[in-house]
Design a protein around this motif. Structure first.
Motif, mmCIF file in Angstrom:
data_model
loop_
_atom_site.group_PDB
_atom_site.id
_atom_site.type_symbol
_atom_site.label_atom_id
_atom_site.label_comp_id
_atom_site.label_asym_id
_atom_site.label_seq_id
_atom_site.Cartn_x
_atom_site.Cartn_y
_atom_site.Cartn_z
ATOM 1 N N LEU A 144 80.488 -18.514 25.639
ATOM 2 C CA LEU A 144 80.908 -19.086 26.912
ATOM 3 C C LEU A 144 80.358 -18.255 28.060
ATOM 4 O O LEU A 144 80.150 -17.048 27.916
ATOM 5 C CB LEU A 144 82.442 -19.093 27.001
ATOM 6 N N THR A 145 80.170 -18.916 29.176
ATOM 7 C CA THR A 145 79.814 -18.170 30.379
ATOM 8 C C THR A 145 81.059 -17.426 30.838
ATOM 9 O O THR A 145 82.185 -17.723 30.406
ATOM 10 C CB THR A 145 79.336 -19.123 31.499
ATOM 11 N N ASP A 146 80.875 -16.460 31.714
ATOM 12 C CA ASP A 146 82.021 -15.715 32.241
ATOM 13 C C ASP A 146 83.008 -16.649 32.942
ATOM 14 O O ASP A 146 84.224 -16.490 32.823
ATOM 15 C CB ASP A 146 81.557 -14.629 33.212
ATOM 16 N N GLN A 147 82.481 -17.634 33.656
ATOM 17 C CA GLN A 147 83.322 -18.597 34.369
ATOM 18 C C GLN A 147 84.109 -19.461 33.375
ATOM 19 O O GLN A 147 85.300 -19.707 33.558
ATOM 20 C CB GLN A 147 82.448 -19.472 35.273
ATOM 21 N N GLU A 148 83.440 -19.938 32.311
ATOM 22 C CA GLU A 148 84.125 -20.738 31.289
ATOM 23 C C GLU A 148 85.210 -19.924 30.591
ATOM 24 O O GLU A 148 86.318 -20.415 30.370
ATOM 25 C CB GLU A 148 83.117 -21.241 30.244
ATOM 26 N N LYS A 149 84.883 -18.683 30.264
ATOM 27 C CA LYS A 149 85.839 -17.811 29.583
ATOM 28 C C LYS A 149 87.064 -17.565 30.460
ATOM 29 O O LYS A 149 88.216 -17.639 29.997
ATOM 30 C CB LYS A 149 85.173 -16.477 29.203
ATOM 31 N N ALA A 150 86.849 -17.302 31.742
ATOM 32 C CA ALA A 150 87.969 -17.063 32.663
ATOM 33 C C ALA A 150 88.838 -18.311 32.797
ATOM 34 O O ALA A 150 90.079 -18.231 32.776
ATOM 35 C CB ALA A 150 87.443 -16.627 34.028
ATOM 36 N N ALA A 151 88.199 -19.462 32.913
ATOM 37 C CA ALA A 151 88.950 -20.722 33.029
ATOM 38 C C ALA A 151 89.734 -21.001 31.745
ATOM 39 O O ALA A 151 90.900 -21.427 31.792
ATOM 40 C CB ALA A 151 87.998 -21.879 33.335
ATOM 41 N N TRP A 152 89.116 -20.761 30.596
ATOM 42 C CA TRP A 152 89.763 -20.985 29.302
ATOM 43 C C TRP A 152 90.978 -20.063 29.144
ATOM 44 O O TRP A 152 92.056 -20.496 28.749
ATOM 45 C CB TRP A 152 88.760 -20.774 28.169
ATOM 46 N N LYS A 153 90.795 -18.794 29.462
ATOM 47 C CA LYS A 153 91.872 -17.815 29.360
ATOM 48 C C LYS A 153 93.040 -18.201 30.273
ATOM 49 O O LYS A 153 94.202 -18.169 29.866
ATOM 50 C CB LYS A 153 91.350 -16.424 29.715
ATOM 51 N N GLN A 154 92.740 -18.592 31.496
ATOM 52 C CA GLN A 154 93.775 -19.007 32.447
ATOM 53 C C GLN A 154 94.509 -20.254 31.938
ATOM 54 O O GLN A 154 95.720 -20.344 32.013
ATOM 55 C CB GLN A 154 93.162 -19.275 33.820
ATOM 56 N N PHE A 155 93.764 -21.205 31.383
ATOM 57 C CA PHE A 155 94.368 -22.425 30.834
ATOM 58 C C PHE A 155 95.353 -22.084 29.711
ATOM 59 O O PHE A 155 96.473 -22.591 29.674
ATOM 60 C CB PHE A 155 93.274 -23.370 30.322
ATOM 61 N N CYS A 156 94.925 -21.239 28.792
ATOM 62 C CA CYS A 156 95.788 -20.872 27.652
ATOM 63 C C CYS A 156 97.030 -20.128 28.117
ATOM 64 O O CYS A 156 98.142 -20.400 27.657
ATOM 65 C CB CYS A 156 95.003 -20.036 26.639
#
Length: 173
Positions: A8-20
């Protein structure tokens, strides 16, 4: 168990982590839930993958930091020495539909048994006295009965409080 990896890109990873985090689950558990929902009907027996380690009987759960804090406070409040013992007690209570007592509650019940034994000894002494002392029998009867009644009522209140606390343990917040 098999693994699946994704870059994942850093942006995708941050969004995914926040979602979870906002859904109160881990990233891994969220992926499992999504795969389960998407592949519904295809996967035959998902329970096999989640069985406990047969060597230790250990089951692992993941909680957010705030839920861990709540669990720790609740375990202490209810007299359990640690979170594991409290968690085990709640699982056993749910599985067996029976109360599970903490060490402090067991101590109260032990004291209860001692109280009942003392009451039994008092009743035996009263019976012996009544059989010997016919003249003072009426006075002794009244005093003994009043004392025993008060003691029994106090004991009943203690036991009722313990039972109510235990029966409602898993329902209140």
């Amino acid at each position: 168990m098999a693994q699946t990896k994704a870059q994942l890109t850093d942006q995708e990873k941050a969004a995914w982590k926040q979602f979870c985090e906002s859904n109160g689950t881990t990233e891994s558990e969220m992926i499992r839930m999504m795969i389960s929902r998407v592949s519904e009907g295809i996967i035959q027996d998902t329970d096999e993958a989640y069985k406990s380690d047969p060597k230790s009987g250990k089951i692992t759960i993941r909680l957010s930091a705030s839920n861990q804090n709540k669990l720790t406070k609740r375990a202490r409040l209810e007299g359990y020495p640690n979170r594991t013992k409290w968690t085990t007690a709640i699982v056993l209570a749910a599985l067996h539909k029976e109360p599970v007592l903490s060490e402090s509650e067991i101590a109260v019940l032990r004291e209860s048994n001692r109280e009942l034994a003392a009451i039994g000894r008092n009743l035996n002494q009263i019976a012996r006295t009544l059989n010997i002392e016919f003249r003072e029998g009426d006075r002794l009867k009244l005093e003994a009965v009043e004392a025993l009644t008060a003691r029994i009522e106090q004991h009943k209140d203690s036991v009722a409080t313990l039972i109510n606390k235990n029966m409602n343990r898993w329902n209140d917040e």
